[in-house]
Motif scaffolding. Structure first.
Motif, PDB file in Angstrom:
ATOM      1  N   VAL B  22       0.838  -1.202   0.000  1.00  0.00           N
ATOM      2  CA  VAL B  22       0.000   0.000   0.000  1.00  0.00           C
ATOM      3  C   VAL B  22       0.872   1.251   0.000  1.00  0.00           C
ATOM      4  O   VAL B  22       0.569   2.235  -0.672  1.00  0.00           O
ATOM      5  N   ILE B  23       1.982   1.187   0.759  1.00  0.00           N
ATOM      6  CA  ILE B  23       2.792   2.406   0.862  1.00  0.00           C
ATOM      7  C   ILE B  23       3.637   2.627  -0.392  1.00  0.00           C
ATOM      8  O   ILE B  23       3.788   3.764  -0.861  1.00  0.00           O
ATOM      9  N   THR B  24       4.183   1.536  -0.942  1.00  0.00           N
ATOM     10  CA  THR B  24       5.219   1.773  -1.956  1.00  0.00           C
ATOM     11  C   THR B  24       4.772   1.596  -3.407  1.00  0.00           C
ATOM     12  O   THR B  24       5.350   2.218  -4.284  1.00  0.00           O
ATOM     13  N   ARG B  25       3.820   0.772  -3.692  1.00  0.00           N
ATOM     14  CA  ARG B  25       3.528   0.510  -5.103  1.00  0.00           C
ATOM     15  C   ARG B  25       2.920   1.726  -5.779  1.00  0.00           C
ATOM     16  O   ARG B  25       2.190   2.509  -5.177  1.00  0.00           O
ATOM     17  N   ARG B  26       3.248   1.874  -7.078  1.00  0.00           N
ATOM     18  CA  ARG B  26       2.799   3.056  -7.800  1.00  0.00           C
ATOM     19  C   ARG B  26       1.359   2.954  -8.269  1.00  0.00           C
ATOM     20  O   ARG B  26       0.658   3.960  -8.334  1.00  0.00           O
ATOM     21  N   ASN B  27       0.978   1.744  -8.634  1.00  0.00           N
ATOM     22  CA  ASN B  27      -0.327   1.625  -9.272  1.00  0.00           C
ATOM     23  C   ASN B  27      -1.438   1.515  -8.223  1.00  0.00           C
ATOM     24  O   ASN B  27      -1.360   0.737  -7.273  1.00  0.00           O
ATOM     25  N   ALA B  28      -2.499   2.284  -8.409  1.00  0.00           N
ATOM     26  CA  ALA B  28      -3.580   2.334  -7.429  1.00  0.00           C
ATOM     27  C   ALA B  28      -4.266   0.996  -7.298  1.00  0.00           C
ATOM     28  O   ALA B  28      -4.727   0.627  -6.204  1.00  0.00           O
ATOM     29  N   ILE B  29      -4.336   0.233  -8.380  1.00  0.00           N
ATOM     30  CA  ILE B  29      -5.011  -1.065  -8.311  1.00  0.00           C
ATOM     31  C   ILE B  29      -4.190  -2.044  -7.484  1.00  0.00           C
ATOM     32  O   ILE B  29      -4.727  -2.835  -6.692  1.00  0.00           O
ATOM     33  N   VAL B  30      -2.892  -1.976  -7.614  1.00  0.00           N
ATOM     34  CA  VAL B  30      -2.048  -2.816  -6.764  1.00  0.00           C
ATOM     35  C   VAL B  30      -2.185  -2.386  -5.311  1.00  0.00           C
ATOM     36  O   VAL B  30      -2.140  -3.224  -4.388  1.00  0.00           O
ATOM     37  N   VAL B  31      -2.371  -1.098  -5.109  1.00  0.00           N
ATOM     38  CA  VAL B  31      -2.611  -0.626  -3.741  1.00  0.00           C
ATOM     39  C   VAL B  31      -3.878  -1.262  -3.184  1.00  0.00           C
ATOM     40  O   VAL B  31      -3.922  -1.728  -2.028  1.00  0.00           O
TER      41      VAL B  31
ATOM     42  N   PHE C  22       6.857  -7.350  -5.707  1.00  0.00           N
ATOM     43  CA  PHE C  22       7.992  -7.134  -6.605  1.00  0.00           C
ATOM     44  C   PHE C  22       7.679  -7.238  -8.096  1.00  0.00           C
ATOM     45  O   PHE C  22       8.480  -6.764  -8.897  1.00  0.00           O
ATOM     46  N   VAL C  23       6.583  -7.850  -8.481  1.00  0.00           N
ATOM     47  CA  VAL C  23       6.375  -8.006  -9.934  1.00  0.00           C
ATOM     48  C   VAL C  23       6.107  -6.652 -10.565  1.00  0.00           C
ATOM     49  O   VAL C  23       5.594  -5.732  -9.935  1.00  0.00           O
ATOM     50  N   ARG C  24       6.498  -6.574 -11.840  1.00  0.00           N
ATOM     51  CA  ARG C  24       6.397  -5.302 -12.527  1.00  0.00           C
ATOM     52  C   ARG C  24       5.006  -5.090 -13.128  1.00  0.00           C
ATOM     53  O   ARG C  24       4.414  -4.023 -12.961  1.00  0.00           O
ATOM     54  N   ALA C  25       4.504  -6.129 -13.811  1.00  0.00           N
ATOM     55  CA  ALA C  25       3.219  -5.954 -14.486  1.00  0.00           C
ATOM     56  C   ALA C  25       2.073  -6.101 -13.484  1.00  0.00           C
ATOM     57  O   ALA C  25       2.092  -6.959 -12.609  1.00  0.00           O
ATOM     58  N   VAL C  26       1.100  -5.210 -13.631  1.00  0.00           N
ATOM     59  CA  VAL C  26      -0.023  -5.205 -12.698  1.00  0.00           C
ATOM     60  C   VAL C  26      -0.830  -6.490 -12.821  1.00  0.00           C
ATOM     61  O   VAL C  26      -1.312  -7.029 -11.821  1.00  0.00           O
ATOM     62  N   ILE C  27      -0.929  -6.997 -14.058  1.00  0.00           N
ATOM     63  CA  ILE C  27      -1.740  -8.194 -14.263  1.00  0.00           C
ATOM     64  C   ILE C  27      -1.087  -9.398 -13.584  1.00  0.00           C
ATOM     65  O   ILE C  27      -1.769 -10.264 -13.040  1.00  0.00           O
ATOM     66  N   HIS C  28       0.242  -9.409 -13.547  1.00  0.00           N
ATOM     67  CA  HIS C  28       0.924 -10.470 -12.807  1.00  0.00           C
ATOM     68  C   HIS C  28       0.634 -10.369 -11.322  1.00  0.00           C
ATOM     69  O   HIS C  28       0.445 -11.380 -10.636  1.00  0.00           O
ATOM     70  N   ALA C  29       0.600  -9.140 -10.824  1.00  0.00           N
ATOM     71  CA  ALA C  29       0.249  -8.933  -9.417  1.00  0.00           C
ATOM     72  C   ALA C  29      -1.143  -9.496  -9.135  1.00  0.00           C
ATOM     73  O   ALA C  29      -1.367 -10.155  -8.105  1.00  0.00           O
ATOM     74  N   ALA C  30      -2.053  -9.264 -10.073  1.00  0.00           N
ATOM     75  CA  ALA C  30      -3.422  -9.771  -9.876  1.00  0.00           C
ATOM     76  C   ALA C  30      -3.419 -11.298  -9.847  1.00  0.00           C
ATOM     77  O   ALA C  30      -4.131 -11.928  -9.025  1.00  0.00           O
ATOM     78  N   MET C  31      -2.647 -11.916 -10.732  1.00  0.00           N
ATOM     79  CA  MET C  31      -2.596 -13.387 -10.740  1.00  0.00           C
ATOM     80  C   MET C  31      -2.023 -13.926  -9.432  1.00  0.00           C
ATOM     81  O   MET C  31      -2.513 -14.909  -8.870  1.00  0.00           O
ATOM     82  N   LEU C  32      -0.952 -13.270  -8.949  1.00  0.00           N
ATOM     83  CA  LEU C  32      -0.372 -13.694  -7.678  1.00  0.00           C
ATOM     84  C   LEU C  32      -1.376 -13.526  -6.532  1.00  0.00           C
ATOM     85  O   LEU C  32      -1.464 -14.359  -5.618  1.00  0.00           O
ATOM     86  N   GLY C  71     -10.573  -3.354 -13.793  1.00  0.00           N
ATOM     87  CA  GLY C  71      -9.949  -2.040 -13.582  1.00  0.00           C
ATOM     88  C   GLY C  71      -8.572  -1.967 -14.248  1.00  0.00           C
ATOM     89  O   GLY C  71      -8.204  -0.950 -14.848  1.00  0.00           O
ATOM     90  N   ILE C  72      -7.823  -3.047 -14.158  1.00  0.00           N
ATOM     91  CA  ILE C  72      -6.505  -3.066 -14.791  1.00  0.00           C
ATOM     92  C   ILE C  72      -6.632  -2.876 -16.293  1.00  0.00           C
ATOM     93  O   ILE C  72      -5.915  -2.081 -16.919  1.00  0.00           O
ATOM     94  N   MET C  73      -7.597  -3.608 -16.884  1.00  0.00           N
ATOM     95  CA  MET C  73      -7.763  -3.501 -18.328  1.00  0.00           C
ATOM     96  C   MET C  73      -8.109  -2.085 -18.747  1.00  0.00           C
ATOM     97  O   MET C  73      -7.685  -1.603 -19.808  1.00  0.00           O
ATOM     98  N   VAL C  74      -8.853  -1.391 -17.892  1.00  0.00           N
ATOM     99  CA  VAL C  74      -9.251  -0.033 -18.280  1.00  0.00           C
ATOM    100  C   VAL C  74      -8.100   0.954 -18.096  1.00  0.00           C
ATOM    101  O   VAL C  74      -7.908   1.855 -18.904  1.00  0.00           O
ATOM    102  N   THR C  75      -7.298   0.750 -17.040  1.00  0.00           N
ATOM    103  CA  THR C  75      -6.350   1.817 -16.698  1.00  0.00           C
ATOM    104  C   THR C  75      -4.897   1.510 -17.022  1.00  0.00           C
ATOM    105  O   THR C  75      -4.063   2.386 -16.864  1.00  0.00           O
TER     106      THR C  75
END
Lengths: 624, 107, 163
Positions: B22-31, C22-32, C71-75
C-alpha cells in the motif's frame, strides 16, 4: 663608395605605401572600383621613385642608406635597413612603371572578375614585396620579401580557382620555389656562419670571393628557382594559367627579376668556380628557352619560353662576371616583355567568347592585324625590340651583353640565342598578325585602359628608354659603369637580326603552317623530376611516416594515455572526495528538507509510510 | 514446529506485506490489492482465533462480515480509481498532487 | 487433513503475497493475488470453515478479482518506468521491523490447540446465527452492500452527477 644617409620616413612611406593600399583595397573600397586605390598609389610611388632617381643622378650619390634596429639577440643583431644603389633605383623605377601599367590594364582585363578585390590586394602586396626586396639593405630582410614574392605569385597564378590546372600550376610554382628558397636560406645561414653578418654594406667590405663557393652556389640555387633557370624552369610556362596581366608582371618586373637582381646584388660573393656554374646554367637555359619558344603554339607559352631564354642570357652574362649589362638588359626586357604580354592579353580578351576557354593558340588567330590595328603595331614594336631590330632598346642592351662577353666562348651562345630570338619572335608575329585571316571573330573593341599601358610599354621599347643615341652603347641608366663598346658588334648584330627576321618572313610566306611539336612538355624535365626526385622523396616520406606512426606515435600515445589516466584519477578524486564533501553537506541539508516536507507533501502513500514509521517508533519506545 | 502459531505468523506476514504494498507501489489497483491482502490477514487471524473457542462461531461470523466490507471497499475503490483515471489520466496515487505546491515534484 | 498440507498452503500464500510486492506488471500482481486468495481459501477449508471457504472463493476469486482485473484492463495503458513510487527500502525495513514486533509479541502468546480433523458442517449454524443474534449486522451489511453498489455506480459514471 660614397654613402649617404637619407631621411628614413620618406623611404618608409615609399615602401610601405602599397602595403597600406592593399589593406585599404581589401576593406573599404567597393569591389567595382577596387582598381582606383592601387592605381593611384602606384602612380604616386612612381613619382617618388622617379624623384629619387633624378636626385640620385643629380647629386651623383652612389648609395643611400637608412637603417633602424630590428631585432637583437645576444651575440647577433639585425637591422631593418634600406639601401639604395643605382642598381636598386633602376629596379624600383622599373617595378613602379610596369606595376602601374599592369594595375591599369587589369582594371579593364579583369573587369568582370568576381574576385577583383582579392586580385588587387595581392597585386599591391606583390608590388610592395618586390620593392622591399630590391631596397633591402640586408639579406635576411631580403629573404622575407623573397618569400612574400613567392607567396604572391602563388596566389596570382592560382587566381582562377575554379580551374584545376590553375591550382596545379600555382602549386608547382610554389613547390619549385620552395626548393630554391630552402637552398637560399641554407646559403644565407652558411654565409652568416662564415662572416657573422648579413648586411650587404658590411658584406661588400668583408667578403673576398675565395672560400665562398658553396655559399654562392646555394644562393644561386635560390636564384635558379626564382628566375626559372635550368633545371627548375618548368613552373614558368605553367604559370601562364594566371591572368595575363599577372604574367606580364611576373615576367617583366617582379618574380623572375628578383633572382637576377639577387645575383647582381650578391655578385661579389661568387668565386670563379661558382661563376662558371652560373654561366653554364644560364647558357643551357637560354638555348632551351629559345628552342621551346620556337616549337610552342600557345601565344603565352611562346612568350614564357622567350622570357626563359632572355633570363638565361642575363644569367650567362652574370656568370661571365658582367653585372651591369645584364641588369641593363633586365631593365629593357622588362618593358618590351610586359608590352608583349599586355598585347597578348588584348588578343585573348578580344577573342574571348563567353562560355568558351580562352583562345591562345596562334594557329587559330591568324591575320588579326585588320581587326586590332593599333594593338598589332604596338605589339610588333615590342616584338622588334625582343628580336633586336635597329632603333630598339632590345638591340642595344643585348649587344651590351654581347660586347661584354667579347673574347669568351659565351659570345657564340649569345649570338646564337639572339638569332633564335629573332626567329621565334618573327614566327610569333607572323602567325598572330600577318598570316591569312581564317577566323571571323567579331573582335571586341579594346578599352583605353588596356591600350594605353600597351602604348606606354611599346614606346618604352625604343632606344631612348636607356640610351641617348640609338647607335651608341652609352647608357644613362648606369653611367658610372663602363661598357666595353666594340665598334663592329652593334651593326653586325642589327644586320644579322634583321636578316633573320626577313628570312623567316619569307619562309613562312611560302609555307604558312605551324607544325605540331612532338617535344614533351618542358623538355621532359618534369618527367625527370617526377622519376628522380618525387619518387624517392615519396618513398622516403612513406618510410618516415611508418617510423613516425610505429615508434614516435607509440610513445606519444603512451604519454597521452598516462596523462589521461592521471587526469582521470585526479578528476575522480576531485569529484568524489572534494566535491563530495561539499555536495554531501548540500545533500544532507536538502534531504532534511525533503524529509520534513514529505511529512505533509500531499502524497497519501507517504502519509501511510510516516504513519508506519510512527508506529514502529512507538513500538520501539514501548518495548525498551 | 516449535508451536502452532504459524497461522498467526502468516497473518502477520500478510499484514506487513500488504502494508508495504500500500505504501510503496505506484499503481492504485495494486494498492487495492494490498488492502485486500491486509483484510485477508485479519480473516486468517479471526479463523485461527475461532479455534480457541470451538463451540462458538463468532470468529467466523466476524470474518464473514470482513469479507462483505472488503467487497464494498473493492467496489468503491475501483470506482474511485476509474474516476480518477478518467479525470487525471493517471492511476498512480503519487501523481495526484494538484493540491500540492509544485516545487515538490522534483524532489 | 494433515498439518503438512496446511503449511504448504501457508507457504504458497506467503510467497504469492511477497511476489505481489515485486512483480512489474499489474496483471501479474493480480494473478499472484489470486493464488494467495485461493491458498487462504484452502486454509479456511483445512480449518473447518467451509462456509468461509466457499465465500472466499466466490466473493474474492469470483468477484473482487474480476473487478480488479477489469480495472486493470481499463487503466493499465501507462508506461511503467518504475514499480515503487515512494522509497521502497525504508518502507520495507519498517515493514520487516513491524513483522518482527508482531512475531515477538506472538511468541509470548500461548499456542493454539493442535488441529484436529475438525468438526465440519458449520454452515447451518452460521445460517442460524445470521438470522438470530447477528440479524442486525446482517441487515446493516445488506444496506452497506446496496449503498456501495449504488455509490460505485454513481462514482464510476462517465459524467459526474449534477449537484
Amino acid at each position: 663608395m660614397q654613402t649617404e644617409t637619407v631621411d628614413w620616413s620618406t623611404l618608409a612611406l615609399l615602401i610601405v605605401l602599397p602595403l597600406a593600399i592593399m589593406l585599404l583595397a581589401s576593406g573599404i573600397i567597393p569591389a567595382r572600383r577596387a582598381w582606383i586605390v592601387p592605381i593611384s598609389s602606384t602612380l604616386g610611388m612612381l613619382w617618388v621613385t622617379i624623384g629619387i632617381f633624378y636626385l640620385g643622378s643629380k647629386t651623383n650619390t652612389v648609395a643611400a642608406f637608412a637603417s633602424i634596429p630590428w631585432m637583437s639577440v645576444p651575440g647577433a643583431s639585425f637591422s631593418l635597413s634600406i639601401r639604395l644603389t643605382p642598381l636598386t633605383i633602376v629596379m624600383m623605377e622599373t617595378i613602379a612603371v610596369v606595376s602601374l601599367a599592369v594595375h591599369l590594364y587589369s582594371a579593364a582585363y579583369l573587369a568582370d572578375d568576381p574576385k577583383l578585390k582579392r586580385y588587387y590586394a595581392t597585386l599591391a602586396l606583390f608590388t610592395f614585396s618586390m620593392l622591399g626586396l630590391v631596397s633591402s639593405g640586408n639579406l635576411l630582410q631580403l629573404f622575407f620579401f623573397w618569400e612574400l614574392v613567392g607567396f604572391c605569385s602563388y596566389q596570382l597564378i592560382g587566381h582562377y580557382r575554379t580551374r584545376p590546372s590553375a591550382g596545379a600550376a600555382a602549386t608547382k610554382a610554389f613547390l619549385m620555389n620552395r626548393v630554391g628558397d630552402s637552398l637560399l636560406l641554407s646559403g644565407l645561414l652558411l654565409l652568416y656562419a662564415q662572416t657573422g653578418t648579413l648586411d650587404l654594406e658590411q658584406l661588400t667590405h668583408l667578403i673576398s670571393a675565395d672560400g665562398t663557393t658553396w655559399v654562392a652556389l646555394l644562393i644561386f640555387g635560390g636564384v635558379v628557382a626564382k628566375s626559372a633557370q635550368f633545371p627548375l624552369f618548368s613552373w614558368l610556362p605553367d604559370a601562364m594559367e594566371g591572368p595575363t596581366p599577372v604574367s606580364a608582371l611576373i615576367h617583366a618586373a617582379t618574380m623572375v627579376a628578383a633572382g637576377i637582381f639577387l645575383l647582381a646584388q650578391t655578385h661579389f660573393i661568387f668565386s670563379h668556380a661558382a661563376l662558371l656554374v652560373v654561366g653554364v646554367t644560364g647558357a643551357i637555359t637560354a638555348l632551351l628557352g629559345a628552342w621551346g619558344a620556337l616549337i610552342q603554339t600557345d601565344i603565352k607559352k611562346i612568350l614564357a619560353y622567350s622570357t626563359l631564354s632572355q633570363l638565361g642570357l642575363m644569367t650567362m652574362t652574370l656568370g661571365a662576371g658582367e653585372t651591369m649589362p645584364a641588369m641593363l638588359h633586365l631593365y629593357t626586357h622588362a618593358f618590351f616583355k610586359a608590352g608583349l604580354f599586355l598585347g597578348a592579353g588584348v588578343v585573348i580578351h578580344a577573342l574571348h567568347q563567353p562560355g568558351h576557354p580562352d583562345m591562345q593558340d596562334i594557329r587559330q588567330m591568324s591575320g588579326l592585324r585588320t581587326q586590332l590595328p593599333l594593338t598589332s603595331w604596338l605589339f610588333m614594336l615590342c616584338a622588334a625590340s625582343l628580336a633586336g631590330l635597329p632603333l630598339t632598346s632590345g638591340l642595344l642592351s643585348k649587344d651590351a651583353m654581347s660586347a661584354s662577353l667579347e673574347g669568351t666562348p659565351w659570345l657564340l651562345i649569345s649570338f646564337a640565342v639572339s638569332a633564335l630570338t629573332a626567329w621565334y619572335t618573327t614566327r610569333l608575329v607572323w602567325f598572330v598578325w600577318w598570316n591569312d585571316p581564317n577566323i571571323t571573330s567579331p573582335g571586341k573593341p579594346v578599352p583605353p585602359a588596356m591600350s594605353f599601358p600597351l602604348l606606354v610599354m611599346a614606346a618604352a621599347s625604343l632606344w631612348f628608354i636607356a640610351f641617348p643615341l640609338p647607335w651608341r652603347l652609352e647608357s644613362f641608366i648606369y653611367p658610372q659603369e663602363e661598357i666595353h663598346a666594340i665598334g663592329w658588334l652593334l651593326p653586325t648584330a642589327a644586320v644579322l637580326n634583321t636578316a633573320v627576321v626577313v628570312a623567316v618572313i619569307l619562309y613562312y610566306r611560302s609555307h604558312r603552317q605551324v607544325k605540331e611539336s612532338a617535344i614533351p612538355s618542358a623538355f621532359g624535365i618534369d618527367l625527370l623530376i617526377q622519376a628522380g626526385v618525387l619518387f624517392p622523396v615519396r618513398q622516403l616520406a612513406a618510410w618516415s611516416q611508418a617510423i613516425d606512426r610505429r615508434i614516435i606515435d607509440g610513445v606519444i600515445h603512451l604519454t597521452t594515455y598516462a596523462t589521461v589516466t592521471t587526469a582521470f584519477l585526479t578528476g575522480a578524486a576531485d569529484r568524489y572526495i572534494i566535491d563530495g564533501l561539499v555536495n554531501g553537506a548540500a545533500k544532507v541539508a536538502r534531504y532534511a528538507g525533503w524529509l520534513t516536507r514529505s511529512l505533509s507533501g500531499g502524497n497519501i502513500q507517504r502519509y501511510l509510510g510516516w504513519t508506519l514509521a510512527a508506529l514502529i517508533i512507538f513500538l520501539i519506545w514501548q518495548n525498551t | 514446529m516449535i508451536n502452532d502459531n504459524h497461522l498467526l505468523y502468516l497473518g502477520a506476514l500478510l499484514l506487513c506485506v500488504g502494508l508495504v504494498i500500500v505504501i510503496t507501489r505506484r499503481n492504485a489497483i495494486v494498492v487495492l490489492m494490498g488492502i485486500e491482502l491486509m483484510l485477508n490477514a485479519s480473516n486468517i487471524n479471526l479463523v485461527a482465533f475461532d479455534r480457541y473457542f470451538p463451540g462458538q462461531l463468532d470468529g467466523q461470523m466476524l470474518s464473514l462480515f470482513v469479507i462483505i466490507v472488503a467487497v464494498c471497499e473493492a467496489a468503491v475503490g475501483i470506482a474511485i480509481v476509474l474516476r480518477v483515471y478518467h479525470y487525471y489520466d493517471t492511476a498512480r496515487p503519487g501523481d495526484l498532487n494538484q493540491l500540492k505546491e509544485h516545487a515538490d515534484r522534483n524532489s | 487433513m494433515s498439518q503438512g498440507t496446511l503449511i504448504a498452503f501457508e507457504l504458497l500464500a506467503a510467497v504469492a503475497a511477497i511476489g505481489i510486492l515485486f512483480v512489474r506488471a499489474v496483471i501479474h500482481a493480480a494473478m499472484l493475488l489470486l493464488v494467495c486468495l485461493l491458498s487462504v481459501a484452502g486454509i479456511f477449508a483445512l480449518l473447518g470453515a467451509e462456509f468461509l471457504f466457499v465465500s472466499q472463493i466466490m466473493v474474492y476469486a469470483g468477484g473482487v478479482l474480476v473487478l480488479l482485473i477489469m480495472g486493470i484492463m481499463v487503466t493499465s495503458h501507462q508506461a511503467r518506468s518504475e514499480i515503487h513510487s515512494t522509497a521502497f527500502f525504508p518502507t520495507a525495513v519498517m515493514g520487516t521491523a513491524f513483522f518482527v514486533f508482531i512475531i515477538s509479541a506472538l511468541s509470548a502468546f500461548r499456542s493454539l490447540p493442535p488441529l484436529a480433523d475438525g468438526p465440519s458442517g458449520t454452515a447451518p449454524a452460521i445460517g442460524k446465527l445470521l438470522i438470530s443474534s447477528y440479524v442486525l449486522p446482517f441487515e446493516l451489511a445488506a444496506v452497506l452492500l446496496l449503498v456501495a453498489l449504488v455509490g460505485s455506480a454513481i462514482v464510476a459514471a462517465d459524467k459526474p452527477p449534477r449537484t
